[in-house]
Write an enzyme that holds these catalytic residues in place. Structure first.
Site, PDB file in Angstrom:
ATOM      1  N   ASP A  47     -20.476 -19.945 -34.050  1.00 17.41           N
ATOM      2  CA  ASP A  47     -19.831 -19.204 -35.147  1.00 17.41           C
ATOM      3  C   ASP A  47     -19.768 -17.711 -34.800  1.00 17.41           C
ATOM      4  O   ASP A  47     -19.183 -16.920 -35.549  1.00 17.41           O
ATOM      5  CB  ASP A  47     -20.522 -19.460 -36.494  1.00 17.41           C
ATOM      6  CG  ASP A  47     -21.936 -18.923 -36.547  1.00 17.41           C
ATOM      7  OD1 ASP A  47     -22.473 -18.518 -35.494  1.00 17.41           O
ATOM      8  OD2 ASP A  47     -22.514 -18.903 -37.653  1.00 17.41           O
ATOM      9  N   SER A  48     -20.333 -17.339 -33.636  1.00 17.77           N
ATOM     10  CA  SER A  48     -20.127 -15.989 -33.104  1.00 17.77           C
ATOM     11  C   SER A  48     -18.637 -15.707 -32.929  1.00 17.77           C
ATOM     12  O   SER A  48     -18.239 -14.559 -32.768  1.00 17.77           O
ATOM     13  CB  SER A  48     -20.851 -15.822 -31.762  1.00 17.77           C
ATOM     14  OG  SER A  48     -20.572 -16.917 -30.908  1.00 17.77           O
ATOM     15  N   ASP A  86     -20.905 -25.414 -33.933  1.00 17.52           N
ATOM     16  CA  ASP A  86     -21.870 -24.652 -34.735  1.00 17.52           C
ATOM     17  C   ASP A  86     -21.477 -24.759 -36.206  1.00 17.52           C
ATOM     18  O   ASP A  86     -20.371 -24.363 -36.583  1.00 17.52           O
ATOM     19  CB  ASP A  86     -21.767 -23.187 -34.274  1.00 17.52           C
ATOM     20  CG  ASP A  86     -23.038 -22.412 -34.495  1.00 17.52           C
ATOM     21  OD1 ASP A  86     -24.035 -23.005 -34.943  1.00 17.52           O
ATOM     22  OD2 ASP A  86     -23.027 -21.199 -34.191  1.00 17.52           O
ATOM     23  N   LYS A 116     -24.884 -27.807 -34.308  1.00 16.07           N
ATOM     24  CA  LYS A 116     -26.058 -26.916 -34.365  1.00 16.07           C
ATOM     25  C   LYS A 116     -26.164 -26.330 -35.772  1.00 16.07           C
ATOM     26  O   LYS A 116     -25.133 -25.978 -36.373  1.00 16.07           O
ATOM     27  CB  LYS A 116     -25.927 -25.795 -33.337  1.00 16.07           C
ATOM     28  CG  LYS A 116     -27.050 -24.758 -33.428  1.00 16.07           C
ATOM     29  CD  LYS A 116     -27.038 -23.780 -32.280  1.00 16.07           C
ATOM     30  CE  LYS A 116     -26.117 -22.598 -32.485  1.00 16.07           C
ATOM     31  NZ  LYS A 116     -26.407 -21.796 -33.686  1.00 16.07           N
ATOM     32  N   GLU A 118     -28.686 -23.548 -38.178  1.00 21.63           N
ATOM     33  CA  GLU A 118     -29.714 -22.506 -38.146  1.00 21.63           C
ATOM     34  C   GLU A 118     -30.816 -22.788 -39.181  1.00 21.63           C
ATOM     35  O   GLU A 118     -30.520 -23.226 -40.288  1.00 21.63           O
ATOM     36  CB  GLU A 118     -29.080 -21.133 -38.463  1.00 21.63           C
ATOM     37  CG  GLU A 118     -28.070 -20.689 -37.423  1.00 21.63           C
ATOM     38  CD  GLU A 118     -27.478 -19.307 -37.707  1.00 21.63           C
ATOM     39  OE1 GLU A 118     -27.897 -18.650 -38.690  1.00 21.63           O
ATOM     40  OE2 GLU A 118     -26.584 -18.900 -36.953  1.00 21.63           O
ATOM     41  N   GLU A 185     -33.669 -17.731 -30.593  1.00 18.93           N
ATOM     42  CA  GLU A 185     -32.915 -16.476 -30.451  1.00 18.93           C
ATOM     43  C   GLU A 185     -33.812 -15.284 -30.789  1.00 18.93           C
ATOM     44  O   GLU A 185     -34.424 -15.236 -31.873  1.00 18.93           O
ATOM     45  CB  GLU A 185     -31.684 -16.509 -31.379  1.00 18.93           C
ATOM     46  CG  GLU A 185     -30.866 -15.233 -31.288  1.00 18.93           C
ATOM     47  CD  GLU A 185     -29.453 -15.350 -31.859  1.00 18.93           C
ATOM     48  OE1 GLU A 185     -29.028 -16.460 -32.231  1.00 18.93           O
ATOM     49  OE2 GLU A 185     -28.785 -14.304 -31.927  1.00 18.93           O
TER      50      GLU A 185
HETATM   51  O1  KIV Z   1     -22.878 -18.519 -32.586  1.00 16.93           O
HETATM   52  C1  KIV Z   1     -23.399 -18.457 -31.459  1.00 16.93           C
HETATM   53  O2  KIV Z   1     -22.757 -18.110 -30.459  1.00 16.93           O
HETATM   54  C2  KIV Z   1     -24.808 -18.809 -31.337  1.00 16.93           C
HETATM   55  C3  KIV Z   1     -25.478 -18.541 -30.035  1.00 16.93           C
HETATM   56  C4  KIV Z   1     -25.630 -17.100 -29.820  1.00 16.93           C
HETATM   57  C5  KIV Z   1     -26.755 -19.273 -29.905  1.00 16.93           C
HETATM   58  O3  KIV Z   1     -25.379 -19.274 -32.269  1.00 16.93           O
END
Ligand code: KIV
Length: 278
Positions: A47-48, A86, A116, A118, A185
């Protein structure tokens, strides 16, 4: 020796064999294809993308539809790497049914092999429900950017004894719930080392030091393309941002000096056809 095609079993095999898991983010077809060709084990559609692709100040504005759109593009470009989608802010923060449906979209619509999420114990029932639906889950502890408003900024996590103890406990809770791996992280190296030694599942570090079982970076960071923020833990393997600016400036200069296009870039018409037009 691991298979060329990385699959869910490769994570446990990697930990057993001491193979360091390579993970990078990607959000589009072209980049995914290049990372796959280079032989990266896993691609995280993070989600970056909210920051490095969509230009938001944090990841909280990213929607499920954004994630599905970009994960589909990555799937089309990937042959061998394992793709993880994510789950964005609010996609797993309400009821369990919605959570499982959202996780399912990554697999069914977008072609990811895992998701993934969090945080730890707070969402453990949601994680268990996703795994029950036969969807592999990667955990994520330490600095969890979707909690930025609660954490009061992006800070190293697990620095006090209490925080570190909670982090270690959360890692064990996630392992017991059945996650296949764990992103750590921005945590002190000694804590990620302890967690990596305690767990049977592999840890994937980002700003978590040298002793994790794998590493992940945001691809725009490691290629030197995203210049808004450069965290201390990033190593730049290229200066592609500067390369792109230089290339575009050369293009503009070529246009002004009429050095592009050249004859070899043009399509010609047969003279006999041309004559009929005069
Ligand atoms: O969103 C993302 O890119 C991440 C990584 C930095 C682990 O969660």
């Amino acid at each position: 020796m691991l298979n060329k095609k990385f699959n869910i079993n490769s994570f446990a095999d990697a930990k057993k064999e001491g193979h360091i898991i390579s993970m990078l983010t990607a959000y589009d077809y072209t980049t995914a294809k290049l990372l796959d060709e280079a032989g990266v084990d896993c691609i995280l559609v993070g989600d970056s993308l909210g920051m490095v692709i969509l230009g938001y100040e944090n990841t909280l504005h990213v929607t499920m539809d954004d994630m599905i759109h970009h994960t589909k593009a990555v799937s089309r470009g990937t042959k061998n790497a394992f793709i993880i989608g994510d789950m964005p802010f609010l996609s797993y923060h309400t009821d369990i049914k919605t959570t499982v449906e959202n996780a399912g979209r990554f697999i069914q619509e977008a072609g990811a092999q895992a998701v993934k999420l969090e945080r730890g114990r707070e969402i453990i029932n949601h994680i268990k429900a996703i795994i029950n639906a036969q969807i592999p889950v990667l955990g994520h502890l330490g600095l969890t950017p979707q909690s930025v408003n609660i954490m009061g900024g992006y800070k190293i996590q697990g620095k006090s004894a209490d925080e570190a103890a909670k982090l270690i406990e959360d890692a064990e809770i996630l392992q017991d719930a059945g996650v296949f791996g764990l992103v750590l992280e921005c945590v002190p190296e000694s804590i990620s080392r302890l967690i990596s030694e305690k767990l049977d599942i592999p840890t994937i570090g980002i700003g978590a030091g040298r002793y994790c079982d794998g590493q992940v970076l945001v691809v725009q960071d490691m290629l030197g393309m995203y210049k808004d923020i450069t965290p201390k833990f990033v190593k730049k393997y290229a200066e592609m941002g500067t390369g792109i600016v230089n290339a575009v400036q050369s293009y503009i200069e070529d246009l002004n000096s009429r050095q592009f296009p050249e004859e070899k870039h043009t399509f010609q018409l047969d003279d006999s056809v041309l004559k009929k037009l005069y």
